[in-house]
Design a protein around this motif. Structure first.
Motif, short mmCIF file in Angstrom:
data_model
loop_
_atom_site.label_atom_id
_atom_site.label_comp_id
_atom_site.label_asym_id
_atom_site.label_seq_id
_atom_site.Cartn_x
_atom_site.Cartn_y
_atom_site.Cartn_z
N GLY A 1 0.81 -1.21 0.00
CA GLY A 1 0.00 0.00 0.00
C GLY A 1 0.84 1.26 0.00
O GLY A 1 0.57 2.21 -0.74
N VAL A 2 1.89 1.25 0.82
CA VAL A 2 2.80 2.40 0.86
C VAL A 2 3.47 2.60 -0.50
O VAL A 2 3.62 3.72 -0.99
CB VAL A 2 3.84 2.23 1.98
N GLY A 3 3.88 1.50 -1.13
CA GLY A 3 4.50 1.59 -2.45
C GLY A 3 3.58 2.23 -3.47
O GLY A 3 4.00 3.11 -4.24
N ILE A 4 2.32 1.82 -3.47
CA ILE A 4 1.35 2.40 -4.41
C ILE A 4 1.14 3.88 -4.14
O ILE A 4 1.14 4.71 -5.06
CB ILE A 4 0.01 1.63 -4.32
N VAL A 5 0.97 4.24 -2.87
CA VAL A 5 0.75 5.64 -2.51
C VAL A 5 1.94 6.50 -2.91
O VAL A 5 1.78 7.61 -3.46
CB VAL A 5 0.47 5.77 -0.99
N ILE A 6 3.14 6.01 -2.66
CA ILE A 6 4.34 6.79 -2.98
C ILE A 6 4.46 7.00 -4.48
O ILE A 6 4.77 8.10 -4.95
CB ILE A 6 5.60 6.09 -2.43
N VAL A 7 4.21 5.96 -5.26
CA VAL A 7 4.31 6.08 -6.72
C VAL A 7 3.33 7.13 -7.23
O VAL A 7 3.70 8.02 -8.03
CB VAL A 7 4.07 4.72 -7.40
N VAL A 8 2.08 7.05 -6.80
CA VAL A 8 1.07 8.02 -7.25
C VAL A 8 1.45 9.43 -6.79
O VAL A 8 1.26 10.41 -7.53
CB VAL A 8 -0.32 7.62 -6.72
N ASP A 9 2.03 9.54 -5.60
CA ASP A 9 2.42 10.84 -5.08
C ASP A 9 3.55 11.47 -5.89
O ASP A 9 3.64 12.70 -6.00
CB ASP A 9 2.85 10.69 -3.62
N GLN A 10 4.41 10.62 -6.48
CA GLN A 10 5.58 11.14 -7.20
C GLN A 10 5.33 11.36 -8.69
O GLN A 10 6.08 12.08 -9.34
CB GLN A 10 6.76 10.18 -7.03
N VAL A 11 4.30 10.74 -9.24
CA VAL A 11 4.03 10.85 -10.68
C VAL A 11 3.87 12.31 -11.13
O VAL A 11 4.39 12.69 -12.19
CB VAL A 11 2.81 10.00 -11.07
N PRO A 12 3.15 13.17 -10.38
CA PRO A 12 3.05 14.57 -10.83
C PRO A 12 4.40 15.25 -11.04
O PRO A 12 4.55 16.08 -11.95
CB PRO A 12 2.26 15.24 -9.70
N LYS A 13 5.39 14.91 -10.22
CA LYS A 13 6.71 15.50 -10.40
C LYS A 13 7.37 15.02 -11.68
O LYS A 13 8.14 15.75 -12.31
CB LYS A 13 7.60 15.17 -9.20
N LEU A 14 7.07 13.78 -12.07
CA LEU A 14 7.60 13.28 -13.34
C LEU A 14 6.94 13.95 -14.52
O LEU A 14 7.55 14.09 -15.60
CB LEU A 14 7.37 11.76 -13.45
N LEU A 15 5.70 14.38 -14.35
CA LEU A 15 4.96 15.01 -15.45
C LEU A 15 5.10 16.53 -15.45
O LEU A 15 4.72 17.18 -16.44
CB LEU A 15 3.48 14.64 -15.36
N GLY A 16 5.59 17.09 -14.35
CA GLY A 16 5.69 18.54 -14.27
C GLY A 16 4.35 19.22 -14.13
O GLY A 16 4.16 20.34 -14.62
N ILE A 17 3.40 18.57 -13.45
CA ILE A 17 2.08 19.16 -13.25
C ILE A 17 1.87 19.43 -11.77
O ILE A 17 2.52 18.83 -10.91
CB ILE A 17 0.96 18.24 -13.78
N HIS A 18 0.95 20.35 -11.47
CA HIS A 18 0.70 20.74 -10.09
C HIS A 18 -0.80 20.79 -9.85
O HIS A 18 -1.56 21.26 -10.69
CB HIS A 18 1.32 22.11 -9.79
N PHE A 19 -1.21 20.28 -8.71
CA PHE A 19 -2.62 20.35 -8.31
C PHE A 19 -2.68 20.22 -6.80
O PHE A 19 -1.71 19.79 -6.16
CB PHE A 19 -3.46 19.27 -8.99
N HIS A 20 -3.83 20.58 -6.24
CA HIS A 20 -4.00 20.48 -4.78
C HIS A 20 -4.14 19.01 -4.41
O HIS A 20 -5.02 18.31 -4.90
CB HIS A 20 -5.24 21.27 -4.35
N LYS A 21 -3.24 18.56 -3.53
CA LYS A 21 -3.25 17.14 -3.14
C LYS A 21 -4.46 16.85 -2.25
O LYS A 21 -4.86 17.65 -1.43
CB LYS A 21 -1.96 16.78 -2.39
N GLY A 22 -5.00 15.65 -2.42
CA GLY A 22 -6.13 15.20 -1.62
C GLY A 22 -6.02 13.72 -1.35
O GLY A 22 -4.93 13.19 -1.11
#
Length: 535
Positions: free
Chosen positions: A118-139
């Motif tokens: 579960g932690v692995g999945i959460v971390i990957v999803v959390d880091q993907v925006p940085k790979l894409l260079g996009i920004h949004f309000h985290k929820g």
């Protein structure tokens, strides 16, 4: 040493980010990667656990400090953070004095498997925006997943290219040069790319300005403690839970298992010392511990090296670290976090026991949907409920004797040749017999008694390690009913010393006497056979 430097490449920029999440100055992240890391390396029992701070702790700190001080009151904010961190340390040390480390024993191996995934999945999803260079309000997890999907058309393709190159470099080095410090090389390549090619001008985000200098002595405010102790309690629980879960998850065979009470003391002192030097609340981090293990760490020396690297960054390397591309950092985190997701481990649990497979899934889903601490709590509750159900419905076996031996085993269609003795019914309950399951055990015993109409019922207590007062009273009433109404004698076999002493002190012991209690089933069968032949 290589592992310590490699972890530093991950911990330092992440610590800066966590400080901003908590609403604190970025240099607080460096202080947290320095003092608590150093103290834990000296006092902790895990060889590879990396202790600074985590996303969840940062969010809890932000919630605790929100509204307590003005956003512009830097001095008051530092004091409030120091007070909160001090309280966390005190709570952990008090928990150690009360020997509350046993709480960690409720985290089973299947729960750890689900927790890591579960932690692995959460971390990957959390880091993907940085790979894409996009920004949004985290929820929430689902909110972030949908936001990533909507943000893909606005992605910075230069950032995507940097991230893809970093991932490719990391994967290639892991396969071709497994002993090389791949994350360190990838981060260095990212910094070099920003310096040489001016990637910032093409939209590639970097960590940014990092102030230099040693931390100043920060004293807590006694008046703030009243408002901060409730959130400090939650943060202390989170710190301990994540610390012990990460420490156990990455302990290899042959290594000492992390000792919960010593972990409470080590993290408590780490927080106490950190509070005096401007650090925020600290605990073991799963991602950085994974990087530490996979980078070759074998002892606490790696933690000391990471701590000294943080010190060096404060004094010398802050401007250089500031050039690190966020996409390079995200690539390192993703590549090492994917390794936490092991479908083969889930399959192994499923093959052995479906119930514990469900525990693993509950831990995974809980971490993904409701958060790290909440997910672990949900999984522990499910584990305890399942355990309570099993304890409340223990097995009761009807025994037979294997021909030509003194082996007594549960009757089954696989062994129709097993011997039984006319007029004698041999029953064997297992586990602890107490108020929650005594009634159910009695209900299971009555059907074979009614169907066989024995003269003697022999209860084999060899596998009953505890016999509680309520259960003893119920057995006393049942024995009296069988003897007076049905003419059936009850014999007891194989009582351990504690249970035997308890029975002897009771009215049931007086009724049974020495003649109806035996060391083992073989003696009871011999006595019954002798009585039938008049011997």
């Amino acid at each position: 040493m290589v592992a310590g430097l490699t972890v530093a490449a991950v911990v330092i920029p992440k610590a800066l980010a966590y400080a901003t999440i908590a609403g604190l100055p970025v240099q607080v992240g460096l202080y947290t990667a320095f003092i608590p890391m150093l103290i834990y390396a000296l006092l902790g029992t895990s060889r590879v656990l990396s202790v600074s701070t985590t996303t969840t702790i940062a969010i809890l700190v932000a919630t605790a400090l929100e509204g307590l001080v003005s956003a512009n009151a830097t001095a008051n904010l530092a004091t409030a953070s120091a007070t909160l961190t001090l309280l966390v340390g005190v709570i952990l040390i008090v928990a150690r004095l009360l020997r509350l480390g046993f709480v960690a024993n409720f985290i089973s191996e299947p729960v750890l498997i689900g927790f890591k995934a579960g932690v692995g999945i959460v971390i990957v999803v959390d880091q993907v925006p940085k790979l894409l260079g996009i920004h949004f309000h985290k929820g929430s997890f689902l909110h972030n997943l949908l936001a990533i999907g909507h943000g893909i058309p606005q992605a910075s393709w230069t950032t995507v290219a940097v991230g893809a190159v970093m991932i490719g470099l990391l994967v290639a080095m892991e396969r071709l040069l497994p002993r090389a410090p791949a994350p360190l090389i990838a981060v260095a390549a990212g910094i070099a790319g920003v310096s040489l090619f001016g990637l910032s001008a093409y939209g590639v985000a970097t960590v940014g300005h990092v102030p230099t200098g040693l931390p100043a002595l920060t004293l807590p405010d006694l008046q703030m403690m009243t408002a901060l102790w409730p959130p400090a309690l939650g943060i202390a629980l989170m710190s301990f839970t994540e610390t012990i879960a990460a420490g156990r998850a990455f302990a290899q065979s042959g290594e000492p298992t992390p000792q919960p009470n010593q972990e409470l003391f080590a993290t408590g002192v780490a927080n106490l010392a950190g509070a005096l030097f401007g650090a925020m609340a600290a605990g073991g981090g799963t991602t950085q511990t994974a990087v530490n293990r996979l980078s070759g760490a074998r002892s606490q020396l790696s933690g000391l090296v990471t701590s000294l690297a943080a010190l060096g960054t404060m004094l010398l390397l802050a401007p250089l670290i500031g050039l690190m591309p966020e996409a390079a950092l995200a690539a390192v985190v993703i590549v090492y976090s994917v390794g936490l997701i092991q479908p083969a481990e889930f399959w192994e649990v499923l093959k052995v026991r479906r119930t514990e497979f469900i525990w693993a899934l509950v831990a995974l889903v809980g971490v993904v949907l409701v958060g790290t601490l909440e997910g672990i709590v949900v999984a522990i509750i499910v584990s305890l409920v399942a355990l309570a159900y099993q304890v409340s419905d223990p097995p009761v076996y009807v025994l037979g004797r294997k021909p030509g031996t003194n082996v007594f085993r549960p009757q089954s269609t696989e062994h129709p040749e097993d011997e039984t003795f006319p007029g004698m019914l041999m029953l064997k309950p297992e586990g602890r017999i107490f108020f929650a399951n005594a009634q159910r055990i009695g209900e299971k015993m009555w059907p074979p008694i009614i169907s066989t109409k024995p003269k003697v019922v022999v209860l084999d207590f060899a596998d009953v390690f505890d016999f509680e007062f309520t259960a003893l009273k119920m057995l006393t009433k049942s024995e009296k009913k069988l003897r007076e109404e049905e003419g059936v004698m009850v014999w007891l076999v194989g009582l351990n010393p504690d249970v035997l002493a308890m029975v002897r002190r009771s009215p049931l012991g007086e009724t049974l006497g020495h003649d109806r209690m035996f060391f083992n089933m073989e003696q009871a069968v011999a006595r019954y056979s002798a009585s039938r032949t008049g011997g």
